[in-house]
Design a protein around this motif. Structure first.
Motif, PDB file in Angstrom:
ATOM      1  N   SER A 223       4.254  -3.965  -1.619  1.00 21.94           N
ATOM      2  CA  SER A 223       4.675  -4.258  -0.241  1.00 21.94           C
ATOM      3  C   SER A 223       3.505  -4.576   0.676  1.00 21.94           C
ATOM      4  O   SER A 223       3.689  -5.139   1.756  1.00 21.94           O
ATOM      5  CB  SER A 223       5.456  -3.077   0.330  1.00 21.94           C
ATOM      6  OG  SER A 223       4.624  -1.948   0.431  1.00 21.94           O
ATOM      7  N   ILE A 247      10.203  -4.057  -5.038  1.00 20.56           N
ATOM      8  CA  ILE A 247       9.095  -3.925  -4.087  1.00 20.56           C
ATOM      9  C   ILE A 247       8.605  -2.480  -4.109  1.00 20.56           C
ATOM     10  O   ILE A 247       9.393  -1.546  -3.929  1.00 20.56           O
ATOM     11  CB  ILE A 247       9.512  -4.339  -2.668  1.00 20.56           C
ATOM     12  CG1 ILE A 247       9.911  -5.819  -2.654  1.00 20.56           C
ATOM     13  CG2 ILE A 247       8.381  -4.110  -1.672  1.00 20.56           C
ATOM     14  CD1 ILE A 247      10.380  -6.327  -1.317  1.00 20.56           C
ATOM     15  N   ALA A 259       6.366  -9.201   1.437  1.00 22.84           N
ATOM     16  CA  ALA A 259       7.177  -9.037   0.227  1.00 22.84           C
ATOM     17  C   ALA A 259       8.605  -9.509   0.467  1.00 22.84           C
ATOM     18  O   ALA A 259       9.240 -10.080  -0.427  1.00 22.84           O
ATOM     19  CB  ALA A 259       7.168  -7.580  -0.210  1.00 22.84           C
TER      20      ALA A 259
END
Length: 537
Positions: A223, A247, A259
């Motif tokens: 992330s 993620i 992300a």
């Protein structure tokens, strides 16, 4: 947590606009500008933010809105819907089936957390009745096999790897063949981390894919990757053609929007979020629930699933659910609920799932909340078996018991009183839920018996209750379909192994506990964590 600041800023922008006395086009434009600025500062792709801005403006055309339209509601709904579109590619991901071998291959950048996530996903499916196994095809990184071996051993998941074979495609093929022969439902293959520029490693990745022919390839994205997420995910998509994204590291404090941009860039669904370092820290991703949580509206479905996964194999939890169904709630049941909350992770994680609680817990230290929970456990552990299995009335009749328990647990009499007070409140809830459950059971028996006169009478009673605002604000309840839903909600009909979910008692109890912990046990004095021992008996 990642995106938490984004959620607060978007929330503030919408609330400022809806509280405005003069809701005009300028106030609307100011809100959109603040939302876009928040998204950009969270590393969401500029092109995506521009598209979102146009979509919101197109959906709310002030010039053509009828006078009767509630502009505030329309704007709130539009912002919510457009944020959902931002993270929803409208593409279904692969769903494994029991009774056949499902091969899942992991790809991603170095340091994204692939190996840990492989074990988390294997454990996730294992707790849902799948027979899972892990294969380490990462022969590039020193210690990769040892890490997977440690994780798999801790989670009690079978694994395969080699310290001598250097060809990852051979290791992957051997491992998959072994577990297919042993009829495993899910076989997860971990691969080497790589960068977009490393052509040799990308070639190796395609060789592994050819060797094991996975049913699903998952891209693991950190992330914290920022704006490069779109370019990196596009490179992986072109080479490995992954079908899903996980993620990781969403418990950090990075912006995290990069992300999210990978979803739009590759038209690939996010299926899970990694929310911590522990094996249970893997949340199923659902676009609407994610945006609800982002905006402080909670994620009750996620909370239910998480609690059921934790308590599924707990004998104490099953006994507690049985008691609640009968309208009973002992101090031992209360202790079991507190223990379940402690297993769920830090307070900040739990608060995001319960509507409105994230605002109440803002600024509250996780360590402080955890300490309060532990002190409650010390209090329970200083009670006798008879006291734990009782209803707490003996403490009212003999207040000296509270003094004994405070001394034995290293807490204060005030803290013991607060625990008993919270237990009384929750025991009252359990009594009401037990009564409602019996009514629902009787209604269900009527439906099975097919007595039309009784069913019509029940419908009439339920309709009158709804009209009078009964049933705790559940609205008008026009007939049997709604009642059936209530029964399912209270009976844990969906995948809970026959255990009641949080639709009735447990969510309310948990919220009551949390508010009690934040406000009720403020004293916390005397003797800290010293006295875990039993009080003098």
């Amino acid at each position: 947590m990642v995106l938490q600041d984004l959620g607060r800023r978007i929330n503030a922008a919408v609330n400022d606009m809806t509280r405005s006395n003069n809701l005009d086009e300028k106030a609307f434009d100011d809100m959109i500008k603040e939302i876009c600025a928040a998204l950009l500062s969270a590393d969401v792709n500029v092109r995506l933010v521009g598209t979102l801005r146009k979509s919101i403006k197109a959906s709310v055309n002030f010039a053509s809105l009828p006078a009767a339209v509630n502009k505030k509601r329309l704007i709130q709904k539009t912002v919510f819907d457009e944020l959902v579109k931002l993270v929803d590619p409208h593409a279904d991901s692969f769903r494994p089936k029991k009774g056949r071998s499902n091969v899942i291959m992991f790809v991603g950048l170095q340091g994204a957390g692939k190996t840990t996530t492989c074990t988390k996903l294997a454990r996730h499916y294992q707790t849902r009745g799948f027979k899972t196994a892990l294969v380490c095809a990462d022969t590039f990184r020193a210690g990769a096999f040892d890490q997977l071996k440690q994780n798999a051993t801790k989670a009690k998941i079978p694994y395969y790897g080699s310290l001598t074979q250097t060809d990852p495609a051979v290791v992957a093929a051997e491992g998959v063949a072994k577990f297919k022969k042993e009829r495993f439902d899910i076989i997860i293959v971990d691969t080497s981390g790589r960068h977009r520029q490393e052509e040799e490693l990308f070639t190796e990745m395609t060789q592994i894919q050819t060797a094991v022919t996975p049913d699903q390839t998952i891209l693991v994205l950190d992330s914290t990757i920022g704006q490069s997420a779109e370019a990196q995910s596009s490179a992986f998509k072109a080479t490995a053609d992954f079908g899903a994204i996980i993620i990781t590291k969403t418990d950090g404090h990075a912006a995290g929007g990069g992300a999210i941009s990978a979803v739009a860039a590759t038209n690939t669904p996010i299926i899970f979020l990694g929310t911590g370092e522990h094996m249970m820290d893997l949340e199923r991703f659902e676009p609407r629930a994610f945006v609800q949580k982002l905006l402080g509206m909670g994620d009750v479905a996620g909370l239910v699933e998480h609690v059921q996964a934790i308590t599924k194999d707990s004998a104490g939890a099953k006994e507690t659910y049985k008691h609640i169904a009968e309208g009973i709630y002992t101090l031992r049941d209360f202790r079991e609920n507190i223990t379940s909350i402690m297993k769920m992770g830090p307070l900040s994680k739990l608060s995001g799932m319960i509507p409105g609680l994230s605002n109440m817990t803002q600024g509250l230290d996780d360590e402080d909340g955890s300490l309060k929970l532990r002190r409650m456990i010390y209090i329970f552990d200083s009670m006798t078996a008879a006291e734990l299995d009782g209803d707490g009335k003996n403490f009212v009749e003999q207040p000296s018991r509270m003094v004994r328990i405070a001394h034995g647990s290293g807490t204060t009499v005030r803290e013991v009183e607060d625990v008993l007070s919270q237990h009384r409140m929750m025991a009252g809830m359990a009594k009401r839920v037990g009564g409602q459950k019996k009514q629902m059971q009787r209604a269900q028996n009527m439906m099975k018996g097919g007595n039309k006169d009784q069913m019509a009478a029940m419908q009439k009673r339920m309709a009158s209750m709804g009209g009078a605002g009964g049933m705790g604000g559940m609205g008008g309840m026009p007939g049997m379909p709604d009642m059936a839903k209530m029964m399912q909600m209270m009976g844990g009909g969906q995948g809970g192994g026959g255990m009641p979910n949080l639709g009735g008692m447990d969510l309310q109890s948990m919220m009551s506990q949390m508010s009690g912990l934040m406000g009720g046990m403020g004293g916390g004095g005397g003797g800290g964590g010293g006295g875990r021992g039993r009080g003098g008996r």
